[in-house]
Design an enzyme around this catalytic site. Structure first.
Site, PDB file in Angstrom:
ATOM      1  N   GLU A  87      -5.034  -6.641  14.530  1.00 19.04           N
ATOM      2  CA  GLU A  87      -4.478  -5.343  14.130  1.00 19.04           C
ATOM      3  C   GLU A  87      -5.584  -4.277  14.143  1.00 19.04           C
ATOM      4  O   GLU A  87      -5.322  -3.102  14.352  1.00 19.04           O
ATOM      5  CB  GLU A  87      -3.815  -5.436  12.739  1.00 19.04           C
ATOM      6  CG  GLU A  87      -2.842  -4.291  12.487  1.00 19.04           C
ATOM      7  CD  GLU A  87      -2.021  -4.454  11.197  1.00 19.04           C
ATOM      8  OE1 GLU A  87      -2.582  -4.282  10.116  1.00 19.04           O
ATOM      9  OE2 GLU A  87      -0.813  -4.740  11.289  1.00 19.04           O
ATOM     10  N   LYS A 130       0.840  -1.199   0.000  1.00 17.69           N
ATOM     11  CA  LYS A 130       0.000   0.000   0.000  1.00 17.69           C
ATOM     12  C   LYS A 130       0.876   1.251   0.000  1.00 17.69           C
ATOM     13  O   LYS A 130       0.663   2.178  -0.757  1.00 17.69           O
ATOM     14  CB  LYS A 130      -0.928  -0.023   1.225  1.00 17.69           C
ATOM     15  CG  LYS A 130      -1.799   1.202   1.312  1.00 17.69           C
ATOM     16  CD  LYS A 130      -2.834   1.122   2.410  1.00 17.69           C
ATOM     17  CE  LYS A 130      -3.557   2.479   2.446  1.00 17.69           C
ATOM     18  NZ  LYS A 130      -4.583   2.556   3.465  1.00 17.69           N
ATOM     19  N   GLY A 157      -4.881  -1.777   4.499  1.00 18.81           N
ATOM     20  CA  GLY A 157      -4.071  -2.936   4.095  1.00 18.81           C
ATOM     21  C   GLY A 157      -4.768  -4.261   4.352  1.00 18.81           C
ATOM     22  O   GLY A 157      -4.861  -5.117   3.476  1.00 18.81           O
ATOM     23  N   ARG A 158      -5.267  -4.460   5.574  1.00 18.63           N
ATOM     24  CA  ARG A 158      -5.879  -5.762   5.911  1.00 18.63           C
ATOM     25  C   ARG A 158      -7.276  -5.909   5.339  1.00 18.63           C
ATOM     26  O   ARG A 158      -7.926  -6.937   5.556  1.00 18.63           O
ATOM     27  CB  ARG A 158      -5.861  -5.977   7.432  1.00 18.63           C
ATOM     28  CG  ARG A 158      -6.511  -4.865   8.238  1.00 18.63           C
ATOM     29  CD  ARG A 158      -6.164  -4.970   9.709  1.00 18.63           C
ATOM     30  NE  ARG A 158      -6.599  -3.804  10.469  1.00 18.63           N
ATOM     31  CZ  ARG A 158      -5.909  -2.672  10.575  1.00 18.63           C
ATOM     32  NH1 ARG A 158      -4.752  -2.544   9.957  1.00 18.63           N
ATOM     33  NH2 ARG A 158      -6.361  -1.663  11.294  1.00 18.63           N
ATOM     34  N   HIS A 179      -6.286 -33.478  17.158  1.00 16.33           N
ATOM     35  CA  HIS A 179      -5.242 -34.380  17.665  1.00 16.33           C
ATOM     36  C   HIS A 179      -4.060 -33.609  18.212  1.00 16.33           C
ATOM     37  O   HIS A 179      -2.994 -34.179  18.434  1.00 16.33           O
ATOM     38  CB  HIS A 179      -4.806 -35.335  16.543  1.00 16.33           C
ATOM     39  CG  HIS A 179      -5.962 -36.138  16.021  1.00 16.33           C
ATOM     40  ND1 HIS A 179      -6.354 -37.321  16.583  1.00 16.33           N
ATOM     41  CD2 HIS A 179      -6.850 -35.886  15.026  1.00 16.33           C
ATOM     42  CE1 HIS A 179      -7.412 -37.788  15.946  1.00 16.33           C
ATOM     43  NE2 HIS A 179      -7.737 -36.929  14.997  1.00 16.33           N
ATOM     44  N   GLU A 188      10.551  -4.866   4.319  1.00 14.43           N
ATOM     45  CA  GLU A 188      10.589  -6.285   3.917  1.00 14.43           C
ATOM     46  C   GLU A 188      10.277  -6.414   2.421  1.00 14.43           C
ATOM     47  O   GLU A 188      10.969  -7.116   1.679  1.00 14.43           O
ATOM     48  CB  GLU A 188       9.553  -7.099   4.707  1.00 14.43           C
ATOM     49  CG  GLU A 188       9.855  -7.265   6.180  1.00 14.43           C
ATOM     50  CD  GLU A 188       9.278  -6.156   7.043  1.00 14.43           C
ATOM     51  OE1 GLU A 188       9.002  -5.049   6.505  1.00 14.43           O
ATOM     52  OE2 GLU A 188       9.114  -6.378   8.251  1.00 14.43           O
ATOM     53  N   LYS A 194       9.205  -0.823  14.328  1.00 12.17           N
ATOM     54  CA  LYS A 194       9.866  -0.497  13.047  1.00 12.17           C
ATOM     55  C   LYS A 194      10.924   0.580  13.276  1.00 12.17           C
ATOM     56  O   LYS A 194      12.038   0.507  12.749  1.00 12.17           O
ATOM     57  CB  LYS A 194       8.849   0.044  12.034  1.00 12.17           C
ATOM     58  CG  LYS A 194       7.886  -0.981  11.479  1.00 12.17           C
ATOM     59  CD  LYS A 194       6.984  -0.316  10.432  1.00 12.17           C
ATOM     60  CE  LYS A 194       5.785  -1.166  10.091  1.00 12.17           C
ATOM     61  NZ  LYS A 194       4.802  -0.519   9.254  1.00 12.17           N
TER      62      LYS A 194
END
Ligand code: F6P
Length: 513
Positions: free
Chosen positions: A345, A200, A259-260, A376, A206, A486
């Site tokens: 978030e 965005k 973003g999400r 399990h 990263e 950050k």
């Protein structure tokens, strides 16, 4: 109309003072409970043969009195006005002075927003179709580079929707750990690979680091024009152009799409490339069906709001610090990862939208897995542990595989058995072998997990997250909590700031100082 914090507090007190009958007692007291606590949402198909999403809240502790109080709370929180603001392009993201227009990407918004969204998606569709037709030469692979909201939605959607056929083989890479990118390189042929840079902001360290390495990989392997293999998906098109992406291959989306919440925008490009525009459009239509429902249904008849009532009940009145989601469907194995970002978030906040401190717990920790595997591994704690954990089960009536129907029958039987067992429990003379029961669950049963239903499930959870935020008074659309870490990483890099003794020692040990 909305009311004061004191009125909201009074409703919470009313809720807290209510008795908490067991699930079994609730069923015994009301023979119509299943019907009353079940919602069927028509997602696609037609009136004669709709495909539906059934949601059964009867195995939660909500009942007529708590629901009436939560409906009062929604009114006291001005839910109707907040919802109208969401769809009308109001400034619902107050700390960033922005609207949140993800729903407009699927046709639910103001005419201007919807028109803009349609134009942007048409542009994306043209590029997708051009690539399918060979405009960029032979394309077999796409390495989609992004992180957080620029990766989790695409990864989930591709995993869910390409089990039968992927038109292009997509690898989603997010981590800055070079191993992630190396793994994608190992699976791709550079000559037939495109790179999508999804960000965005087009500044995320990263993503930009991985993008540079991907370009280098192309050129190291003899691709003559690596830049010509890049597509940018961003709300900062000028930054993408500055970075070197040709304008014709920049697919923008509005800054008001968070973003999400961005799967529906050009961030969904890898999904469209893998499944084709027709399926992508079906995904949007399924999401729009939920928008239409969320926009118009009131109180407990509104699915996402009802889900938020249950979330609030368990987080604030029963002290549940986590909620678990188990999809009994291999295609949704990435759903918990996706929901973690969406919910944590968005609502993992300590202040209200007006900056004042919250008065109770906010988003629970979302976690989960896939059934039957999780049975399990972690279900021991759900059945006999000391935590009370509300569980969501999600399953599709139609199978996603062509094997012996026994597979799917067994999968569904297990899903339903777990909800029943959590509620019923079982007494035994040996305490180690007894089950306390009275443990809540909600079951989502969809007719078929096709693209429309997938879109509907995701939109449902977006609106559930929003409804929770409104009931708490939180702004779900900012995420300042991620910034400090950050900044600290940058400070470590610059070496100019002093750190605490522990971190300093660790930096020296790691060779960073
Ligand atoms: O650091 C958190 C975050 O900003 C998320 O909200 C976002 O989805 C992710 O990073 C990626 O951001 P971008 O799409 O701008 O690269």
């Amino acid at each position: 109309m909305g009311s004061t914090a004191a009125e909201q507090a009074a409703i919470w007190q009313r809720l807290a003072a209510m008795p908490t009958p067991s699930l079994q007692a609730l069923f015994a007291a009301d023979p119509g409970r299943v019907e009353a606590m079940t919602l069927r949402l028509a997602i696609a198909g037609d009136e004669v043969a709709p495909t539906t999403m059934l949601i059964d809240w009867s195995k939660t502790h909500l009942h007529a009195d708590t629901l009436a109080a939560f409906e009062d709370l929604a009114e006291a929180c001005d839910f109707a006005a907040a919802r109208a603001a969401l769809f009308d392009g109001g400034i619902v993201n107050v700390t960033e002075d922005r609207a949140a227009t993800h729903s407009a990407m699927r046709g639910s918004g103001t005419p201007a927003q919807v028109e803009e969204a349609e134009a942007l998606l048409a542009r994306m569709g043209m590029l997708v179709e051009a690539i399918h037709e060979g405009a960029l030469g032979e394309v077999k692979h796409l390495i989609h580079i992004g992180i957080g909201g620029s990766a989790l939605g695409p990864a989930l959607a591709i995993d869910a929707l390409t089990r039968d056929l992927a038109l292009v083989d997509v690898h989603v890479v997010s981590n800055i750990d070079g191993l992630a990118l190396e793994q994608a390189f190992a699976a791709c042929d550079p000559a037939t690979t495109l790179i999508a840079i999804a960000s965005k902001t087009f500044t995320t360290i990263e993503t930009m680091t991985n993008a540079a390495s991907a370009l280098k990989w192309l050129s190291d392997h003899g691709v003559a024009d690596p830049g010509g293999r890049v597509i940018a998906l961003t709300a900062a098109p000028e930054k993408a152009v500055e970075w070197g992406v040709d304008e014709t291959r920049v697919l923008p989306f509005p800054a008001s799409v968070g973003g999400r919440y961005s799967l529906w925008s050009s961030i969904g490009f890898p999904v469209a490339l893998a499944v084709g525009m027709e399926e992508f459009t079906a995904m949007l239509a399924g999401a729009k069906a939920v928008d239409d429902h969320f926009r118009t249904a009131e109180g407990r008849a509104n699915g996402p709001l009802m889900a938020a009532f249950a979330d609030q009940y368990y987080a604030r009145l029963r002290g549940c610090q986590t909620r678990a989601v188990f999809a009994y469907d291999e295609r949704l194995k990435l759903l918990p990862d996706y929901l973690q970002q969406l919910e944590m978030e968005s609502n993992g906040k300590g202040v209200l939208a007006d900056g004042s401190a919250v008065s109770g717990p906010t988003a629970p920790v979302t976690w989960g897995g896939v059934g039957t595997d999780a049975q399990h591994a972690v279900f021991q704690l759900l059945h006999q542990g000391t935590h009370l954990i509300p569980v969501d089960f999600i399953a599709s009536i139609a199978p996603g595989n062509a094997l012996d129907p026994a597979h799917h029958r067994n999968l569904l039987m297990n899903c339903l058995a777990q909800g029943a067992a959590l509620m019923a429990g079982k007494a035994a003379e040996d305490p180690a072998r007894s089950y306390p029961g009275d443990r809540p669950s909600t079951t989502f049963l969809v007719d078929d997990l096709d693209a429309a239903m997938f879109g509907a499930l995701i939109a449902f959870h977006e609106h559930r997250t929003f409804a929770n935020a409104v009931l708490m008074g939180i702004n779900p659309f900012d995420q300042f909590g991620v910034e400090l870490g950050k900044a600290m990483a940058k400070a470590i890099d610059s070496g100019e700031e002093a750190f605490d003794p522990s971190t300093t020692a660790l930096m020296i040990a790691a060779g960073l100082r």
